[in-house]
Every structure is written in C-alpha cells, then in structure tokens.
Design a protein around this motif. Sequence first.
Motif, PDB file in Angstrom:
ATOM      1  N   UNK A   1       1.024  -0.998   0.165  1.00 24.10           N
ATOM      2  CA  UNK A   1      -0.140   0.183   0.031  1.00 24.10           C
ATOM      3  C   UNK A   1       1.096   1.261  -0.035  1.00 24.10           C
ATOM      4  N   UNK A   2       1.999   1.248   0.523  1.00 22.84           N
ATOM      5  CA  UNK A   2       3.455   2.376   0.051  1.00 22.84           C
ATOM      6  C   UNK A   2       3.519   2.753  -1.246  1.00 22.84           C
ATOM      7  N   UNK A   3       3.148   1.379  -2.067  1.00 24.69           N
ATOM      8  CA  UNK A   3       3.597   1.680  -3.420  1.00 24.69           C
ATOM      9  C   UNK A   3       2.391   1.306  -4.266  1.00 24.69           C
ATOM     10  N   UNK A   4       0.919   1.305  -3.899  1.00 25.01           N
ATOM     11  CA  UNK A   4       0.506   0.682  -5.402  1.00 25.01           C
ATOM     12  C   UNK A   4      -1.179   1.137  -3.776  1.00 25.01           C
ATOM     13  N   UNK A   5      -2.528   1.779  -4.909  1.00 25.60           N
ATOM     14  CA  UNK A   5      -4.019   1.905  -3.744  1.00 25.60           C
ATOM     15  C   UNK A   5      -4.182   0.073  -3.728  1.00 25.60           C
ATOM     16  N   UNK A   6      -4.646  -0.619  -2.498  1.00 32.09           N
ATOM     17  CA  UNK A   6      -5.071  -1.408  -2.725  1.00 32.09           C
ATOM     18  C   UNK A   6      -6.854  -1.250  -3.121  1.00 32.09           C
ATOM     19  N   UNK A   7      -6.826  -2.652  -3.016  1.00 31.56           N
ATOM     20  CA  UNK A   7      -8.617  -3.042  -3.394  1.00 31.56           C
ATOM     21  C   UNK A   7      -8.666  -4.184  -2.581  1.00 31.56           C
ATOM     22  N   UNK A   8      -9.327  -4.784  -1.289  1.00 32.37           N
ATOM     23  CA  UNK A   8      -9.267  -6.467  -1.051  1.00 32.37           C
ATOM     24  C   UNK A   8     -10.215  -6.955  -1.740  1.00 32.37           C
TER      25      UNK A   8
END
Length: 428
Positions: free
Chosen positions: A38-45
């Motif tokens: 999540x520091x490098x990309x948008x995360x989606x669960x």
Amino acid sequence: MKILVVGGGGREHAIIRALKQSPQCTEIWCAPGNGGISYDAHCKAIPATDVDAMVAFAKEEAFDYVVVAQDDPLALGMVDALAAVGIPAFGPDKAAARIEASKVFSKNLMQKYGIPTADYAVFDDPTKVIEYVESKNKYPVVIKADGLALGKGVLICQNHEDVVAGVKEIMLDKKFGASGNHVVVEEFLTGPEVSVLSFCDGKTVKPMVSSMDHKRALDGDQGLNTGGMGTVAPNPYYTKEVADRCMKEIFLPTVAAMQAEGCPFKGCLYFGLMLTPDGPKVIEYNCRFGDPETQVVLPLLESDLLTIMQATTNGTLAETEVKFRDGAAACVILASGGYPLAYEKGKEITGLTEGQLPACADVTVYHAGTALKDGTLVTSGGRVLGVTATADTLPDALQKAYAASENIHFDKLHKRSDIGARALAAMQ
C-alpha cells in the motif's frame, strides 16, 4: 497507463516496484495487495481468486492493463474473462495455464514432444500407486498431486512407509482437495536445481536471468519445505553451455508444443530445472513469475517491464529488447517463527520507514505477509518480508542483504543464515 496487479505477496510487490519505473505507468493498483504494497500502490480488498469481482472492478475502474500474477486466478481463467470485456492482461489463458495447473497435462506434454523430464506414471487409484512403486522398488520416489497445492503438493518418499503415508495424505485424506484426485509418480532426479523465468508471447521465448531458490526452512537445507526462504541470481550452475542446451532442448520445444496443442503460452513461463548427470531436465513448469525468484530477477532487469509485458500480450516479443544488467542479486526471507506450520500474526514490525530501509543503498524490502493496523505495520503471514540487495558480485549482494536485514525486527523473526552458500561454493 492505469494498471492493476492481481495478487498480494512479495512477487506482486516486486512486479509493482518494477512497473512503477516505466514512464508509461501513471497509476497502479493491487488487489488484494498487503500493508507494505500500500506504500507503492492503491490496494483493493478483492480476493485474487474472485474472478467475477476482479473483472467487474477492472471494468469499473477502466484499467488499461492487468497483470495476473498468481497461479490460482490464471488457472480459473481470469485472463480469458478480462479479454471478454476488452481488457488486455499479462498471463496465460486458462488453456495454457494447465501447464502448471495440471501435472498430468504437463508430464504428458513433455512425453509427447520429447522434452527431457523424469520418468513417470499417472494414477487415480491409491492401491495402484502402491503396487507400481513396489514393482519398481527404487527409492527415493516422488509423488505429486495433479493440481495446484500452494507449492506443497510434492512428496519425496524414502521408503514404502512414506509412500503409504503420502498416498493417504494426498488421495484419501485429500489434504490438497481435488488436486489429489490424480497423482503423478516420478523417478527421483539428482543434481543442482535452477529456476529460469522467461517471457513468452506464444511463439518467441526470452529467458530472464537464472536463479537459485532455497526451499527448506532451516540452515543446511534442513527442516520442512516452504514457499522459499531466499534466492540468489544468477545461478552459478547455469553456464552459457547449459543455457544454450536448455534453449534448444527445453525452452523452444515447450513453446512450440503449446502452440501445436492449440494453447499458445503468453506471459511468464517458469522452468524448474534439474541439471542431472544426463543433462538438464524439467522438474516442473509454472505459469507465472516464481516467488521469491521474482524478487532477485526483476531488480536486475534493465529494460522496461511494462513494454515487455505488453509485447507478450501483443505477440511482438521478438522485436522487444529484454536486457539484464551484469552483477548479482540476493534475497533473504524474514519469516514468522513456526512457519511453514503454525505461526502467530499481528506482530509489530520495526526498523522500516514507509516499508523500506532508506539508509541502505541498493536494498529493497519486498512485503509478502504484512498488514497495516491503525497505521502500524504488522506481520500477517508466514513469509513476512524479502530483503533484496543488488551488487556487482554475489558475495557483496549477500553481505548487503544480510546487513540490511539486521535493521528489521519483529517478535519470533526467523531467517536462514546460509542463503547463497551453495552458490558461493559452486563459484570456488
């Protein structure tokens, strides 16, 4: 381009960090991702195996390109489902993913097209397995579940008792579910192991730098098999002569065989090889980047990863440069105490700033099993972090990776202290 990477481990983190270097990449997402990603990309669960939800999300967000990095969604046909809604993706379609998803398919393919591999027989009846092994009376012998089993469906049996126990575990107790309906019984091969990842576009194959994995949990290659406790690249056993022979006898014939079977392979084809006294043989194929091999291979890639990936999708790999830098990379896995069996989660991780070690040059921390809990980075898996260093030589890369790993702490942290020892010995 707006890109989605499907998966949530160290391999996906390595792919994301490499894709971010591409001038074409403007926005990057990962599903489900993890705390460090999540520091490098948008995360989606979204679970990586939920094909319908993932495709709906990709459509809704209008992604330009999707990288399906994990074996399960590939075997379930995620690339086919994305293509059906007009979204190009990196990875094989369902038919080509069988090269990993079914050991029976891959062994029969190798036999039919004369690709060197271990002698084998296929069974769906537990008693027949035991009778066959007794008739051969050659130990050790290898028993493999046909389908995907998180890299753990392979048993090396030293004697009759092991065979009986293995058959019970895979075929009767169904430890790996339906993957154990069929098994492959194989002769045991000896020699140095080599992992070679390669880019394929259905016709052309371009191998990446070779690597060496360390599967056992403990020093000296003792303990249980894991998903991998560390890697080094390049693999010193994989000389130019061996590479040329593999290209001629294994890589090109495999790509041609898949084409001839009407399921051309596009994406990353992983060759797990054994350099036997009779020459190189295939132990297994994977239909995607290996983990943790990716964490040492991609840091050495000089060419643009996104350009190469698109070339595999578009069938233009022959005209696309795939160049790796000289030098070496080493990855040391920091695992939860108790892995690969029971381990605790939720341990606070200290020593990192936004997931990285900014004070350590040429070092990247890849997150495999981490989560953010109220803004604090905690452990959430068996393999927690991969500390990768690059250098001009392998001894330097190993020294940097181990020195950097000393800055990271969490309760019950476990790591091997001898990653790369076999490679260094081979270089003497």
